[in-house]
Design a protein around this motif. Structure first.
Motif, short mmCIF file in Angstrom:
data_model
loop_
_atom_site.label_atom_id
_atom_site.label_comp_id
_atom_site.label_asym_id
_atom_site.label_seq_id
_atom_site.Cartn_x
_atom_site.Cartn_y
_atom_site.Cartn_z
N SER A 8 17.77 25.35 11.48
CA SER A 8 18.28 24.74 10.25
C SER A 8 19.75 24.37 10.39
O SER A 8 20.18 23.31 9.93
CB SER A 8 18.09 25.69 9.06
OG SER A 8 16.72 25.87 8.77
N ARG A 11 20.03 21.31 12.54
CA ARG A 11 19.61 20.12 11.81
C ARG A 11 20.65 19.70 10.78
O ARG A 11 20.89 18.50 10.56
CB ARG A 11 18.26 20.39 11.13
CG ARG A 11 17.08 20.43 12.10
CD ARG A 11 15.80 20.82 11.40
NE ARG A 11 14.63 20.60 12.26
CZ ARG A 11 13.39 20.90 11.90
NH1 ARG A 11 13.15 21.47 10.72
NH2 ARG A 11 12.39 20.64 12.73
N LEU A 37 13.31 13.55 11.09
CA LEU A 37 12.91 14.73 10.32
C LEU A 37 12.12 14.32 9.09
O LEU A 37 12.33 13.23 8.53
CB LEU A 37 14.15 15.53 9.88
CG LEU A 37 14.97 16.18 10.98
CD1 LEU A 37 16.24 16.80 10.40
CD2 LEU A 37 14.16 17.24 11.72
N THR A 41 12.35 18.13 4.43
CA THR A 41 13.31 18.93 5.20
C THR A 41 14.72 18.39 5.01
O THR A 41 15.68 19.15 4.77
CB THR A 41 12.95 18.91 6.70
OG1 THR A 41 11.65 19.48 6.87
CG2 THR A 41 13.96 19.71 7.51
N ARG A 44 16.02 19.21 1.50
CA ARG A 44 16.43 20.62 1.37
C ARG A 44 17.79 20.87 2.01
O ARG A 44 18.65 21.53 1.43
CB ARG A 44 15.35 21.52 2.01
CG ARG A 44 15.73 23.00 2.06
CD ARG A 44 14.58 23.84 2.60
NE ARG A 44 14.11 23.37 3.89
CZ ARG A 44 14.71 23.69 5.05
NH1 ARG A 44 15.80 24.44 5.05
NH2 ARG A 44 14.20 23.25 6.20
#
Length: 248
Positions: A8, A11, A37, A41, A44
């Motif tokens: 995470s 990313r 992606l 995702t 978020r």
């Protein structure tokens, strides 16, 4: 940190980089297209970055880099300048002209360190000063390292205003000069940012950010012959900065 947490984090930083590459603003769908992606995702991660202040949502529902990044960037630039200053001092002792270090921050050149010449007549650029890259030696040196598509996008955003009558104000001419700079490994500012001043600049390749080191002085001292003599010294310092960055 768990594997999922590391992923995470990676990313999230990737999304920040892609926002920067897009000129600082993009939609969720554009980020999905460039990152690969899934939209949920991205949504978020972006909402988390918005909550933390690293990303901001505009009224048109597009996302931009947030103001909280400014402090991080400015602090990192100052630290980079402090780290490089001993090498700039050695360069000044060797060539007897002012040495500078600049980085590319968004669409602008930012000077992060300078060691002045000991001559009474010398060049002075305030640390923290921002200029558009097309009209400076350091800026052209850094632009020469970017994909030409990125350079064209930058120029479309900034334009090519003239600092002096010698500033390159034609995009095609500038792009041609960048190809020459990339091939020979250094850029010259021939009174393009300030009349009567010549500057020789070399990109620092492999550093923590796109950067360039330069030597500047009055044309009367920094002659073409002097440039040929000084160039190896500037190239050597740029390489040492790159090597130290790689180790660090």
């Amino acid at each position: 940190m768990s594997t999922g947490g590391v992923q995470s984090l990676q990313r999230a930083f990737d999304l920040l980089e892609r926002l920067a590459d897009a000129g600082g603003e993009a939609s969720l769908s554009e980020l999905a297209a460039t990152s690969g992606l899934p939209l949920p995702t991205i949504h978020r991660l972006i909402r988390t970055l918005v909550t933390l202040g690293y990303v901001r949502q505009n009224s048109n529902r597009r996302y931009t880099l947030g103001s909280r990044l400014i402090r991080l960037g400015e602090t990192a630039s100052r630290q980079y300048g402090t780290w490089a200053r001993p090498l700039l001092s050695q360069l000044v002792d060797s060539v007897e002209e002012t040495a500078n270090l600049a980085v590319l921050d968004g669409d602008e050149v930012v000077y992060v360190a300078q060691v002045p010449s000991k001559h009474s007549m010398r060049m002075f650029t305030e640390v923290g000063r921002r200029l558009l890259p097309h009209g400076t030696g350091v800026g052209k040196a850094m632009l020469s390292q970017l994909p030409r598509g990125d350079v064209k996008a930058l120029l479309e955003r900034t334009g090519l205003p003239a600092y002096t009558s010698n500033t390159i104000t034609d995009a095609s001419e500038l792009l041609d000069s960048l190809d020459e700079i990339a091939e020979r490994g250094f850029a010259l500012d021939e009174s393009e940012q300030e009349l009567g001043v010549r500057c020789i600049a070399v990109p620092v390749i492999g550093g923590p950010t796109l950067a360039a080191v330069s030597v500047s002085g009055p044309e009367g001292r920094l002659t073409k012959d002097a440039v040929n003599r000084i160039l190896p010294e500037v190239l050597a310092v740029a390489q040492r900065l790159a090597d130290q960055a790689a180790v660090g």
